[in-house]
Design a protein around this motif. Structure first.
Motif, short mmCIF file in Angstrom:
data_model
loop_
_atom_site.label_atom_id
_atom_site.label_comp_id
_atom_site.label_asym_id
_atom_site.label_seq_id
_atom_site.Cartn_x
_atom_site.Cartn_y
_atom_site.Cartn_z
N GLN A 93 36.25 55.41 37.13
CA GLN A 93 36.57 53.98 37.07
C GLN A 93 35.53 53.18 37.86
O GLN A 93 35.05 52.15 37.40
CB GLN A 93 37.98 53.75 37.62
N MET A 104 28.16 43.59 31.53
CA MET A 104 29.00 42.51 31.00
C MET A 104 28.76 41.19 31.71
O MET A 104 28.80 40.14 31.10
CB MET A 104 30.48 42.88 31.13
N VAL A 109 24.63 37.22 29.52
CA VAL A 109 24.39 35.81 29.81
C VAL A 109 22.88 35.53 29.86
O VAL A 109 22.43 34.42 29.63
CB VAL A 109 25.07 35.44 31.15
N TYR A 140 22.04 33.93 37.57
CA TYR A 140 22.97 34.99 37.13
C TYR A 140 22.57 36.38 37.61
O TYR A 140 23.42 37.19 37.94
CB TYR A 140 23.17 34.93 35.60
N ALA A 147 26.94 40.88 43.91
CA ALA A 147 28.28 41.46 43.73
C ALA A 147 28.19 42.97 43.60
O ALA A 147 28.99 43.71 44.18
CB ALA A 147 28.95 40.85 42.49
N ARG A 150 27.88 44.62 46.92
CA ARG A 150 29.14 44.62 47.69
C ARG A 150 30.17 45.60 47.11
O ARG A 150 31.07 46.03 47.82
CB ARG A 150 29.72 43.21 47.76
N ARG B 47 38.37 37.22 47.50
CA ARG B 47 37.03 37.84 47.56
C ARG B 47 37.03 39.10 48.42
O ARG B 47 36.24 40.01 48.20
CB ARG B 47 36.01 36.86 48.14
N ASN B 50 38.41 41.56 45.84
CA ASN B 50 37.44 41.79 44.78
C ASN B 50 36.21 40.92 45.03
O ASN B 50 36.21 39.73 44.76
CB ASN B 50 38.05 41.44 43.41
N PRO B 51 35.14 41.54 45.53
CA PRO B 51 33.94 40.78 45.90
C PRO B 51 33.35 39.99 44.73
O PRO B 51 32.65 39.01 44.94
CB PRO B 51 32.94 41.87 46.33
N GLN B 52 33.63 40.41 43.51
CA GLN B 52 33.12 39.66 42.38
C GLN B 52 33.93 38.38 42.15
O GLN B 52 33.47 37.48 41.45
CB GLN B 52 33.20 40.51 41.11
N LEU B 54 36.60 38.02 40.38
CA LEU B 54 37.00 37.89 38.97
C LEU B 54 38.38 38.47 38.77
O LEU B 54 38.82 39.36 39.50
CB LEU B 54 36.02 38.65 38.08
N LEU B 65 41.45 48.29 41.30
CA LEU B 65 40.48 48.51 40.23
C LEU B 65 40.04 47.17 39.64
O LEU B 65 40.84 46.25 39.51
CB LEU B 65 41.12 49.36 39.12
N THR B 66 38.75 47.08 39.29
CA THR B 66 38.24 45.86 38.68
C THR B 66 37.57 46.19 37.35
O THR B 66 37.34 47.34 37.04
CB THR B 66 37.20 45.17 39.59
N GLN B 67 37.24 45.16 36.62
CA GLN B 67 36.59 45.24 35.30
C GLN B 67 37.57 45.78 34.25
O GLN B 67 37.90 46.97 34.21
CB GLN B 67 35.32 46.12 35.35
N PRO B 108 31.53 37.35 27.81
CA PRO B 108 30.82 36.85 29.00
C PRO B 108 30.10 35.53 28.74
O PRO B 108 29.98 34.70 29.64
CB PRO B 108 29.79 37.95 29.29
N GLY B 113 32.76 30.11 33.87
CA GLY B 113 31.63 29.76 34.73
C GLY B 113 30.38 29.43 33.93
O GLY B 113 29.72 28.42 34.17
N VAL B 114 30.08 30.28 32.94
CA VAL B 114 28.87 30.09 32.14
C VAL B 114 28.97 28.80 31.32
O VAL B 114 28.06 27.96 31.31
CB VAL B 114 28.64 31.30 31.21
#
Lengths: 216, 216
Positions: A93, A104, A109, A140, A147, A150, B47, B50-52, B54, B65-67, B108, B113-114
């Motif tokens: 994971q 992604m 982007v 970006y 990120a 980190r 943050r 999840n440092p991203q 998101l 878990l992320t993503q 994405p 944000g984009v």
């Protein structure tokens, strides 16, 4: 064994990922260059093969595979000892999440088509499109790689993104670091990223996959 | 078993994917709403997790878990019978490639944000940012879902994206179809996509994951 064919563009970082995976596995392949700048990916012949008109595409085992990460997972599953993903579910994971941060959240982007669209908007208003592109890329790529740094496990002392051998995350990272340098993104402060990149680039497989060595 | 917590935003299609997967598996979870429009994802507390910054992020089995797709693969690997990916390597490659068409090539580029960045550029030049946003969304969603339709195997008569049960590709498709409708993208001509969407939306798990039912 049938010939393995990589539909490739030297500067595509998604293609670069697949080249690294093929080189790490020692799979011989022939390159079919698809010049994105010349629009070859939009030709009816190529669209016939890949309706998305994107590189990379890999002809292998009698099928044409698309989408770089899905190709890399396929190569991992069909080649014993590839170990592009670790053995435990939490580790896998983590490697997939790291890979997706790049594949992604940064790469799409900054893709040629999307950035071209942004440049067209800028141009229509008399702005310098190359300046706008540079700012876009830097924003970006910098945010994404920060990120990524980190999200690396600080307890990991294996020298790669996860553990002591290159995983799918390293395969994604190296082309993105190449791009960061191309666009002049300052990543000097990303110690772990730089340490990993140095270690990967010293490996023969990563060196052989470099854009400068691609047939064009 | 420890409580499963989903850091969720009702309108995030990446979150919607994880909700569908959790509902298909019948895993009870608590929602922790992260309001992206109010900027909650940028708070130091989030943050820290999840440092991203998101969503989604999933607290499960003692880890965060992320993503979204990496989470779904984890749930697939850790829950027997999930079968979000088929049993054969070529089939798995196809399901992952379909998933990535949506998760990498559409989502994405259309992310808050984009698109916000594109709107700011438009606004600075006196253009109507909501018009620019609408054109942007429609372009990328239409192109992406058209490619998705063409990548579906015409010989597949199972009623889902791949075979006769929902896979990761269906889990990605349904939130993207929801988004297409939200932005008024004409997908009436995408027969396979529409047939699959209808079949999925008739299932209880997909219905329970719908944005309208999310705690906010």
């Amino acid at each position: 064994m049938n010939e393995v064919i990589l539909y490739d563009y030297w500067r595509s970082s998604a293609s670069y990922r697949v080249r690294i995976a093929l080189c790490l596995l020692g799979i011989p392949y022939r390159t079919e260059p698809i010049d994105l700048v010349a629009g070859m990916h939009k030709s009816p012949e190529f669209r016939e093969r890949n309706p998305q008109g994107l590189v990379p595409a890999l002809q292998i085992d009698g099928v044409l595979l698309t989408q770089s990460l899905a190709i890399i997972e396929y190569l991992d599953e069909t080649h014993k000892g590839a170990d592009f993903l670790p053995n435990d579910a939490v580790g896998r994971q983590h490697v997939r999440a790291l890979s997706h941060v790049i594949a992604m959240d940064i790469h799409p982007v900054c893709n040629l088509g999307v950035v071209g669209n942004v440049m067209k908007m800028a141009e229509a208003h008399g702005d310098d499109p190359t300046e706008i592109r540079l700012a876009w890329m830097r924003k970006y790529i910098a945010e994404g790689l920060n990120a990524f740094e980190r999200l690396l496990d600080p307890a990991n002392s294996g020298g790669f993104c996860h553990g002591d051998r290159p995983s799918m995350a390293d395969i994604c990272l190296i082309p993105q670091v190449f791009n960061a340098k191309r666009w002049g993104v300052d990543i000097g402060g990303l110690n772990a990223v730089n340490r990993i990149a140095e270690r990967c680039l010293a490996m023969d497989a990563f060196a052989r996959a470099h854009p400068d060595l691609c047939p064009r």
